[in-house]
Design an enzyme around this catalytic site. Structure first.
Site, PDB file in Angstrom:
ATOM      1  N   CYS A   2       0.836  -1.185   0.000  1.00 30.77           N
ATOM      2  CA  CYS A   2       0.000   0.000   0.000  1.00 30.77           C
ATOM      3  C   CYS A   2       0.873   1.238   0.000  1.00 30.77           C
ATOM      4  O   CYS A   2       2.068   1.184  -0.221  1.00 30.77           O
ATOM      5  CB  CYS A   2      -0.906  -0.007   1.229  1.00 30.77           C
ATOM      6  SG  CYS A   2       0.037  -0.132   2.756  1.00 30.77           S
ATOM      7  N   ARG A  49      -4.765   1.273   0.158  1.00 34.36           N
ATOM      8  CA  ARG A  49      -4.565  -0.171   0.246  1.00 34.36           C
ATOM      9  C   ARG A  49      -4.601  -0.877  -1.097  1.00 34.36           C
ATOM     10  O   ARG A  49      -5.490  -0.642  -1.917  1.00 34.36           O
ATOM     11  CB  ARG A  49      -5.638  -0.805   1.143  1.00 34.36           C
ATOM     12  CG  ARG A  49      -5.355  -2.287   1.405  1.00 34.36           C
ATOM     13  CD  ARG A  49      -6.458  -2.967   2.173  1.00 34.36           C
ATOM     14  NE  ARG A  49      -6.052  -4.319   2.580  1.00 34.36           N
ATOM     15  CZ  ARG A  49      -6.879  -5.274   2.944  1.00 34.36           C
ATOM     16  NH1 ARG A  49      -8.184  -5.047   2.989  1.00 34.36           N
ATOM     17  NH2 ARG A  49      -6.415  -6.476   3.278  1.00 34.36           N
ATOM     18  N   LEU A  50      -3.616  -1.755  -1.283  1.00 35.17           N
ATOM     19  CA  LEU A  50      -3.633  -2.770  -2.328  1.00 35.17           C
ATOM     20  C   LEU A  50      -3.826  -4.089  -1.601  1.00 35.17           C
ATOM     21  O   LEU A  50      -2.913  -4.596  -0.941  1.00 35.17           O
ATOM     22  CB  LEU A  50      -2.326  -2.773  -3.126  1.00 35.17           C
ATOM     23  CG  LEU A  50      -2.211  -3.817  -4.240  1.00 35.17           C
ATOM     24  CD1 LEU A  50      -3.247  -3.576  -5.322  1.00 35.17           C
ATOM     25  CD2 LEU A  50      -0.806  -3.815  -4.840  1.00 35.17           C
ATOM     26  N   ILE A  52      -3.918  -7.712  -0.492  1.00 26.32           N
ATOM     27  CA  ILE A  52      -3.161  -8.915  -0.850  1.00 26.32           C
ATOM     28  C   ILE A  52      -3.536 -10.088   0.051  1.00 26.32           C
ATOM     29  O   ILE A  52      -3.852 -11.184  -0.421  1.00 26.32           O
ATOM     30  CB  ILE A  52      -1.638  -8.659  -0.747  1.00 26.32           C
ATOM     31  CG1 ILE A  52      -1.226  -7.480  -1.626  1.00 26.32           C
ATOM     32  CG2 ILE A  52      -0.866  -9.923  -1.130  1.00 26.32           C
ATOM     33  CD1 ILE A  52      -1.368  -7.688  -3.099  1.00 26.32           C
ATOM     34  N   ILE A  53      -3.483  -9.890   1.357  1.00 29.97           N
ATOM     35  CA  ILE A  53      -3.807 -10.923   2.339  1.00 29.97           C
ATOM     36  C   ILE A  53      -4.995 -10.446   3.172  1.00 29.97           C
ATOM     37  O   ILE A  53      -5.034  -9.285   3.590  1.00 29.97           O
ATOM     38  CB  ILE A  53      -2.587 -11.219   3.240  1.00 29.97           C
ATOM     39  CG1 ILE A  53      -1.453 -11.843   2.402  1.00 29.97           C
ATOM     40  CG2 ILE A  53      -2.964 -12.155   4.388  1.00 29.97           C
ATOM     41  CD1 ILE A  53      -0.180 -12.089   3.173  1.00 29.97           C
ATOM     42  N   GLY A  75       3.744  -3.044   3.069  1.00 34.17           N
ATOM     43  CA  GLY A  75       4.625  -4.185   2.849  1.00 34.17           C
ATOM     44  C   GLY A  75       3.993  -5.496   3.257  1.00 34.17           C
ATOM     45  O   GLY A  75       2.767  -5.621   3.320  1.00 34.17           O
ATOM     46  N   VAL A 287      10.500  -8.942 -20.715  1.00 31.79           N
ATOM     47  CA  VAL A 287      10.501  -7.790 -21.614  1.00 31.79           C
ATOM     48  C   VAL A 287      11.862  -7.744 -22.308  1.00 31.79           C
ATOM     49  O   VAL A 287      12.882  -8.126 -21.732  1.00 31.79           O
ATOM     50  CB  VAL A 287      10.234  -6.480 -20.838  1.00 31.79           C
ATOM     51  CG1 VAL A 287      11.373  -6.164 -19.884  1.00 31.79           C
ATOM     52  CG2 VAL A 287       9.995  -5.312 -21.789  1.00 31.79           C
ATOM     53  N   GLY A 360      14.136 -11.263  -8.863  1.00 35.03           N
ATOM     54  CA  GLY A 360      15.453 -11.717  -8.412  1.00 35.03           C
ATOM     55  C   GLY A 360      16.367 -10.659  -7.847  1.00 35.03           C
ATOM     56  O   GLY A 360      17.556 -10.927  -7.654  1.00 35.03           O
TER      57      GLY A 360
END
Length: 622
Positions: A2, A49-50, A52-53, A75, A287, A360
């Protein structure tokens, strides 16, 4: 994942709720799923907020059982389940099934020391009403950002500098010291940002802000500066790497929304993808660029062998420069890493299919993956020379014309703290030329000197890793990863940057990581059975952007015109900028990175400072 905002007043002035909403709106992209504001004098929090859980619950700000603690957190806490079980056994009661709520209960149990228990990426603001203190913290590696500023009689916090600037009383001005360092490194290092007065909380640090305005900042974690002491066989090391990476990837895959993986032609993303694929079906994303530098060819072959549902996007010159304007704006402050543009396009493509991706980042810094880390081995033939003799030879070399081997000898005679400032070194000897004469030339070596002093007892490779872990990793790699992913409301997770992975990597003997033939040697061997052969021993390429060739055509002149138009003549020498473009286009030298550093600064300046001089022309500087 978020965006968080916060403010604390030191003069009992009412918290301006409109300011919090304005800050929230400025970073809508970080959290399109919810918009919350909470205020209780003298503090206020904002939250985008995004989900996720616990997507239906876990609405922030979160609180403890009696409401004396309030929290906003950006996070993921990957070990939240085990932490929750321990806390429930101690009598704590949870109101949500989300991961961040463990923070308020850990704080109740352990005070500020709780942060040492967290395994994840995070930036948080916590208000302790009983003690009237605001606690702010950032994860160990600096994966998630936290910016702050003293604005009159209040302090402001945010995930983005642009949100702070939206409500600050003073206008944004260029930080001259940051500009000087940026010209060398291609990013702004350390605490200060490109905007005067806006600072970044360092990775692995906590801040305590009292109601009376007193502020203290302390470190709770930093990269290890101890010598390697662990003793294992090569096979045991490989087993330890494999075990800890499997654990980290598994924890990083916790999600209530679709999850995928970035897949390049390199080994790092391939390891992550292969480990994820063992756990189930997987979407992968790549990409590349038109022409020879199209790493999608390798990634496509890898995806086919691993059996993933693969997506790819090819970028041409025209699209690259069209996207660049958006990218610079979303970066929030200048980061002149050309790979930010394809990363932005990659994140946009991935966001159509998933909400979370694993990537990565961090493997090179932890497992010694950069080719420059091989330099100490190459220079060891003359390393035995006394320091006095090296300085004498270096002085003689500086007066000699170019000859085969001069560069090797010059670097061999130069102390590591002078020759290595990180993976990007753009303007060096000519920085005093490119800077406007009224600006002070801040030496990057002075900034790095205290860090080198902490690791004089370590070998040169470990010293280089330490510098990169403190500067290059948070300032460039993680900054662009966070900004480019969140610009598309996409959560990007980095399993290599896990404290338990680090605890293994930091004790591996350097000679097992870096050899004359390759880098990340032991990491490659640990996954030799999982990574396809066409990737396993492929040399590190970074993100190969064909910028050099593009700027030798009309793009170079277009970039120069934009630099002039932005009105940055008070900061950089426009005549010298023109010289750089001319020499580059005449193939007298490769100045592509220098030109890009100037271009990114100019566009950022135009977007954020707002000074435009459209009547300035190239001819004025001929």
């Amino acid at each position: 994942m978020c965006g968080i905002n916060g403010m604390i007043s030191f003069q009992n002035e009412a918290i301006n709720v409109k300011d919090l909403y304005a800050m929230n709106e400025r970073m809508h992209h970080r959290g399109p799923d919810d918009d919350q504001v909470w205020v209780k004098q003298p503090v206020g929090f904002g939250f985008r907020r995004l989900a996720i859980i616990d997507t239906e619950g876990a609405i922030q700000p979160l609180k403890n059982e009696d409401g004396t603690l309030r929290l906003v957190c950006n996070g993921e806490i990957y070990n939240y389940r085990s932490l929750r079980l321990d806390l429930e056994a101690k009598g704590h009661q949870f109101a949500t099934n989300g991961d961040a709520e463990v923070i308020v209960h850990l704080y109740e149990e352990y005070g500020s020391d709780f942060v040492k228990e967290l395994r994840g990426m995070f930036a948080f603001l916590l208000w302790d009403d009983e003690n009237e203190v605001l606690v702010a913290g950032r994860d160990a590696f600096g994966i998630k950002p936290l910016l702050y500023t003293r604005d009159g009689e209040r302090m402001l916090f945010s995930s983005e500098a642009s949100s702070l600037a939206t409500v600050m009383e003073s206008d944004v001005q260029v930080n001259h010291k940051s500009l000087s360092h940026y010209l060398t490194l291609q990013y702004v290092p350390g605490v200060e940002t490109m905007a005067t007065g806006i600072n970044s909380l360092k990775p692995g640090h906590l801040m305590h802000v009292q109601r009376d305005g007193s502020v203290s900042i302390e470190s709770y974690w930093q990269p290890c500066t101890q010598k390697e002491t662990a003793s294992y066989t090569s096979e045991q090391w490989k087993e330890r790497i494999r075990t800890v990476m499997e654990s980290s990837v598994s924890l990083h895959m916790q999600s209530d929304v679709p999850i995928g993986s970035f897949l390049s032609s390199g080994i790092d993303s391939t390891i992550i993808t292969a480990l994820m694929r063992e756990l189930g079906p997987l979407h992968t994303f790549s990409v590349g660029f038109e022409g020879e530098q199209n790493e999608c060819v390798v990634a496509r072959k890898t995806a086919k062998m691993l059996g993933t549902h693969h997506h790819e996007r090819i970028i041409g010159e025209e699209e690259f420069f069209q996207l660049a304007e958006e990218v610079i704006q979303k970066l929030d402050e200048p980061v002149a890493d050309p790979s930010a543009v394809p990363l932005y396009a990659l994140c946009e493509m991935a966001s159509r299919e998933v909400t979370v991706v694993l990537s990565g980042e961090g493997a090179d810094e932890l497992f010694a993956g950069y080719r420059i880390y091989q330099e100490p081995t190459a220079l060891s033939k003359v390393d035995w020379l006394p320091g006095v003799m090296k300085r004498s030879v270096q002085k003689v070399l500086s007066h000699l014309p170019a000859f085969y081997g001069k560069n090797y000898l010059t670097r061999a005679m130069t102390p590591i703290e002078q020759r290595f400032v990180g993976n990007a070194k753009i303007f060096t000897d000519d920085k005093e030329i490119i800077l406007n004469k009224r600006l002070f030339h801040h030496k990057i070596e002075d900034l790095l000197a205290p860090y080198y002093e902490q690791v004089t007892h370590l070998n040169p490779v470990r010293q280089m890793q330490y510098i990169d872990q403190n500067f290059w990793l948070p300032g460039d790699i993680l900054a662009k990863a966070d900004r480019m992913s969140m610009a598309h409301s996409l959560e990007l997770r980095v399993p290599f940057l896990d404290k338990e992975v680090y605890d293994v990597a930091k004790t591996i003997p350097t000679e097992l990581l870096v050899t004359k033939q390759t880098t990340k040697a032991l990491l490659r061997e640990a996954f030799a059975d999982l990574v396809p052969d066409h990737v396993l021993h492929r040399p590190k390429l970074g993100f190969p952007v064909p910028l050099r060739d593009w700027l030798r055509r009309s793009r170079g002149e277009q970039c120069l015109e934009r630099i002039y138009r932005a009105g940055v003549g008070d900061y950089v020498n426009l005549t010298y900028a023109k010289q750089l473009v001319e020499e580059h286009q005449a193939s007298l030298a490769d100045h592509s990175r220098k030109i890009w550093v100037l271009y990114v600064f100019a566009v950022w300046y135009e977007q954020n400072i707002g000074v435009r001089q459209s009547d300035v022309s190239v001819e004025q500087f001929v």
